[in-house]
Enzyme design. Structure first.
Site, PDB file in Angstrom:
ATOM      1  N   ARG A  24       0.822  -1.222   0.000  1.00 48.06           N
ATOM      2  CA  ARG A  24       0.000   0.000   0.000  1.00 48.06           C
ATOM      3  C   ARG A  24       0.850   1.263   0.000  1.00 48.06           C
ATOM      4  NH1 ARG A  24      -5.730  -0.524   1.610  1.00 48.06           N
ATOM      5  NH2 ARG A  24      -6.306  -2.319   0.365  1.00 48.06           N
ATOM      6  N   ARG A  28      -3.934   6.558   0.514  1.00 44.70           N
ATOM      7  CA  ARG A  28      -4.507   7.762   1.132  1.00 44.70           C
ATOM      8  C   ARG A  28      -3.584   8.517   2.061  1.00 44.70           C
ATOM      9  NH1 ARG A  28      -9.776   4.384   2.683  1.00 44.70           N
ATOM     10  NH2 ARG A  28      -8.033   2.952   2.908  1.00 44.70           N
ATOM     11  N   ARG A  37      -7.079  10.843  -6.677  1.00 44.83           N
ATOM     12  CA  ARG A  37      -8.296  10.084  -6.364  1.00 44.83           C
ATOM     13  C   ARG A  37      -9.535  10.973  -6.510  1.00 44.83           C
ATOM     14  NH1 ARG A  37     -10.943   6.643  -2.401  1.00 44.83           N
ATOM     15  NH2 ARG A  37     -13.008   6.899  -3.279  1.00 44.83           N
ATOM     16  N   ASP A  74      -6.717  -3.385  -7.783  1.00 40.43           N
ATOM     17  CA  ASP A  74      -7.268  -4.001  -6.576  1.00 40.43           C
ATOM     18  C   ASP A  74      -7.545  -5.476  -6.839  1.00 40.43           C
ATOM     19  OD1 ASP A  74      -8.313  -3.027  -3.776  1.00 40.43           O
ATOM     20  OD2 ASP A  74      -9.661  -4.609  -4.457  1.00 40.43           O
ATOM     21  N   TYR A 150     -14.437 -12.618  -0.339  1.00 46.51           N
ATOM     22  CA  TYR A 150     -15.246 -11.453  -0.731  1.00 46.51           C
ATOM     23  C   TYR A 150     -16.391 -11.864  -1.654  1.00 46.51           C
ATOM     24  CZ  TYR A 150     -11.659  -8.568   1.411  1.00 46.51           C
ATOM     25  OH  TYR A 150     -10.809  -8.005   2.323  1.00 46.51           O
TER      26      TYR A 150
END
Ligand code: CP3
Length: 342
Positions: A24, A28, A37, A74, A150
């Site tokens: 990562r 952010r 973004r 992702d 998921y």
């Protein structure tokens, strides 16, 4: 030495200093990521815009000069390309229309898969032209078990009750979903390699949710199969596994044929890993990302300990999981300078 330090380390060569990159590393915690973004709007729009995905991949490299860049995308783009509905809801994370029965498993349509993921391949090919000559490019995918959590739970989940019910009670039916994911993931990673990825990593974030006896069929076996499918076409591409949270079962993971390296989560004792994993595979890890939020002496001391345990061969410095959004970029700068000075 192989030209790129990261690839040299994966090749088992002794390097001048351990290469480093961070899970990562784009994200952010960087103001420039937040700006790009915002320009993209939705997180998925960012993933599917090759110009913007290229930009956010390069941002941490410009600031900190890591030895490797990881493609910005992702793990859930694959289920989406297999036909499952996906959205990222603000404050909630990913939401999918859950698949809960063998009859609902989609058939593997390779044309549809590569069409959906085409923009990702375009990002890879742009990056292979724009990255600095010394920086390696890592492609990635989710490992089948984690992606399946998921797909079946329909969102992030802590205990994974639905998928464990299915996997443990109906191994044959559930195995069809795993087979689909093994084939789809291998095709996806081979296309990333064809576009310019020089190594690939498989993220198995939820491997630690499984009892030891189920790791072989649901984690190690699929990883071995994917590596074999990749190596049939690209024998020299390093494959890194990240079976997070499996503890001492890492000693078994270190014997999976075809796996070049293992990313190690932050719960593991580096000395145990140096004794039980590093003789067999390249290890990557394993600083707790929370120590980079803290910074200062606690971060430096833990980093020195990891460097002392692993040395200059069969080792890539990394975190034990991804950066969190509240990580101060100044701490990442200090850590990067420390690692370049080894
Ligand atoms: O820099 C990099 O590491 C490359 C890009 C990358 C992302 N996700 C971008 C991302 C990688 C390698 C991933 C992998 C991923 N995605 C995993 C496995 C690794 C891990 O973290 O355990 C998982 C489980 C996912 C699924 C996922 N993606 C979730 C559950 C979430 C929501 C939670 C969160 O952190 O917001 C995401 C979103 C996501 N993927 C973000 C980023 C930068 C944050 C999105 C944003 O900008 O709001």
């Amino acid at each position: 030495m192989t030209e790129k330090r990261f690839l040299a380390a994966l090749n088992g060569e002794t390097v001048d200093r351990p290469p480093f990159w961070f899970m990562r590393q784009a994200g952010r915690y960087l103001p420039e990521y937040r700006a790009t973004r915002a320009e993209a709007g939705d997180f998925l729009d960012l993933c599917y815009r090759p110009d913007l995905a290229e930009e956010v991949t390069l941002q941490p490299i410009r600031r900190f000069g890591m030895d490797a860049a990881i493609l910005f995308a992702d793990i859930l783009l694959l289920p989406q390309a297999l036909g499952q509905h996906l959205e990222f809801r603000v404050g909630e994370g990913p939401v999918l229309d859950p698949i809960r029965r063998t009859e609902d498993i989609p058939a593997l349509d390779m044309d549809r898969l590569h069409e959906g993921l085409g923009p990702v391949y375009e990002t890879v090919s742009r990056l292979s032209r724009s990255l600095p000559a010394e920086t390696a490019l890592i492609g990635f995918a989710g490992a089948p078990w984690t992606v399946a959590t998921y797909m079946v739970e329909g969102s992030g989940s802590r205990d994974h009750p639905t998928i464990k019910q299915w996997a443990f009670s109906d191994p044959e039916g559930f195995g069809k979903l795993m087979d689909l994911l093994v084939q789809g993931t291998a095709a996806y990673l081979k296309a990333q390699i064809a576009a310019g990825a020089e190594a690939v990593q498989l993220f198995d974030t939820w491997a630690g949710a499984l009892p030891h006896a189920w790791l072989e069929p649901l984690v190690f076996g699929p990883l071995q199969q994917i590596a074999a499918l990749i190596h049939a076409e690209y024998p020299d591409i390093p494959v890194i596994g990240f079976p997070r949270g499996i503890g001492t079962s890492l000693a078994h993971a270190a014997r999976i044929p075809g796996i070049t390296g293992l990313s190690i989560d932050w719960s593991m004792d580096p000395q145990w890993v140096a004794a039980n994993v590093q003789p067999h595979r390249v290890v990557q890890g394993n600083l707790d990302p929370r120590l980079v939020v803290v910074g200062g002496e606690p971060m430096r001391q833990a980093t020195r300990h990891i460097l002392d345990c692993f040395g200059h061969r069969n080792f890539v410095f990394n975190l034990g999981h991804g950066f969190v959004p509240e990580t101060p970029p100044e701490h990442v700068a200090e850590l990067s300078e420390m690692l370049k000075a080894v």
